[in-house]
Design an enzyme around this catalytic site. Structure first.
Site, PDB file in Angstrom:
ATOM      1  N   HIS A   1       1.871   6.389   5.785  1.00 19.30           N
ATOM      2  CA  HIS A   1       3.216   6.159   6.302  1.00 19.30           C
ATOM      3  C   HIS A   1       3.591   4.693   6.132  1.00 19.30           C
ATOM      4  O   HIS A   1       2.738   3.808   6.211  1.00 19.30           O
ATOM      5  CB  HIS A   1       3.272   6.529   7.788  1.00 19.30           C
ATOM      6  CG  HIS A   1       4.647   6.514   8.369  1.00 19.30           C
ATOM      7  ND1 HIS A   1       5.657   7.333   7.918  1.00 19.30           N
ATOM      8  CD2 HIS A   1       5.193   5.771   9.367  1.00 19.30           C
ATOM      9  CE1 HIS A   1       6.749   7.104   8.619  1.00 19.30           C
ATOM     10  NE2 HIS A   1       6.496   6.151   9.501  1.00 19.30           N
TER      11      HIS A   1
ATOM     12  N   CYS B   1       9.774   7.828   3.712  1.00 17.84           N
ATOM     13  CA  CYS B   1       9.528   6.686   4.596  1.00 17.84           C
ATOM     14  C   CYS B   1       9.532   5.356   3.858  1.00 17.84           C
ATOM     15  O   CYS B   1       9.911   4.326   4.441  1.00 17.84           O
ATOM     16  CB  CYS B   1       8.231   6.868   5.384  1.00 17.84           C
ATOM     17  SG  CYS B   1       6.765   7.067   4.369  1.00 17.84           S
TER      18      CYS B   1
END
Length: 209
Positions: free
Chosen positions: A159, A87
């Site tokens: 994230h 990510c």
């Protein structure tokens, strides 16, 4: 291919950009705060904001509620994440791809080539193409291995997301939100306010060097 977890660190993100042939006229910098003087201290112009945040049950519930309330924009370059721990680089790709008219690329840039090859692909096909791109994978892993934090891959609970400016509007990884930089900070503060007991947030901005 197994992607190494990467910490949010301007130096590391800039190393990845350099390895992938992005010129140094724009570089990532730390965002030390999302209000007042700290926000004003971020160099301008700024064309992207990246946020690292903890994945919690509160966040997952919020995302589920919001899923049907935001629409994608066809002018925005977006690819889905398929590979675990990728990510950080995907957020970087979103930041660069949606500002490529501002950035300079070296001859033979692996990132420029990837963006050209995937320009007309769907987000899913772009994700598959990324999984097969050894140059980006190698650059990610080489830089990620230099990080000070070395968390175990199966214990990652953070994230990255990128906020970018497209035609005067703010988009979160392909989803239309509001207008740019101050509003991007406002959205980031919303992430923090939903997690009142959490302090594990970090942000960086892509700014003109």
């Amino acid at each position: 291919m197994e992607w190494t977890p990467m910490e949010i660190n301007p130096e590391m993100l800039n190393k990845i950009m350099s390895k992938l042939g992005v010129g140094d006229s724009w570089r990532f910098v730390d965002v030390l705060g999302l209000e007042g003087e700290q926000l004003s201290a971020v160099p301008k112009p700024c064309c992207a904001l990246m946020l690292l945040f903890p994945l919690t049950q509160q966040h997952e519930s919020f995302r589920a509620q919001q899923a049907d309330k935001v629409d994608g924009g066809s002018e925005v370059y977006f690819l889905k994440q398929k590979a675990v721990n990728s990510c950080g680089t995907i957020a970087l790709l979103h930041a660069v791809a949606n500002n490529k008219d501002k950035l300079a690329f070296d001859g033979g840039s692996a990132l420029k080539k990837f963006l050209e090859e995937t320009a007309n692909m769907s987000p899913d096909d772009r994700a598959k193409h990324l999984e097969e791109n050894k140059a980006i994978y190698d650059a990610h892993n080489e830089v990620a291995m230099q990080g000070q934090c070395r968390p175990e891959a199966d214990k990652i609970n953070f994230h990255f997301i990128a906020f970018i400016n497209a035609n005067g509007n703010l988009y979160e990884c392909g989803k239309h939100v509001f207008n740019f930089f101050k509003d991007a900070a406002k959205v980031c503060r919303g992430f923090m306010e939903r997690e009142k007991d959490e302090v594990r947030f970090s942000a960086v901005a892509l700014c003109q060097n």
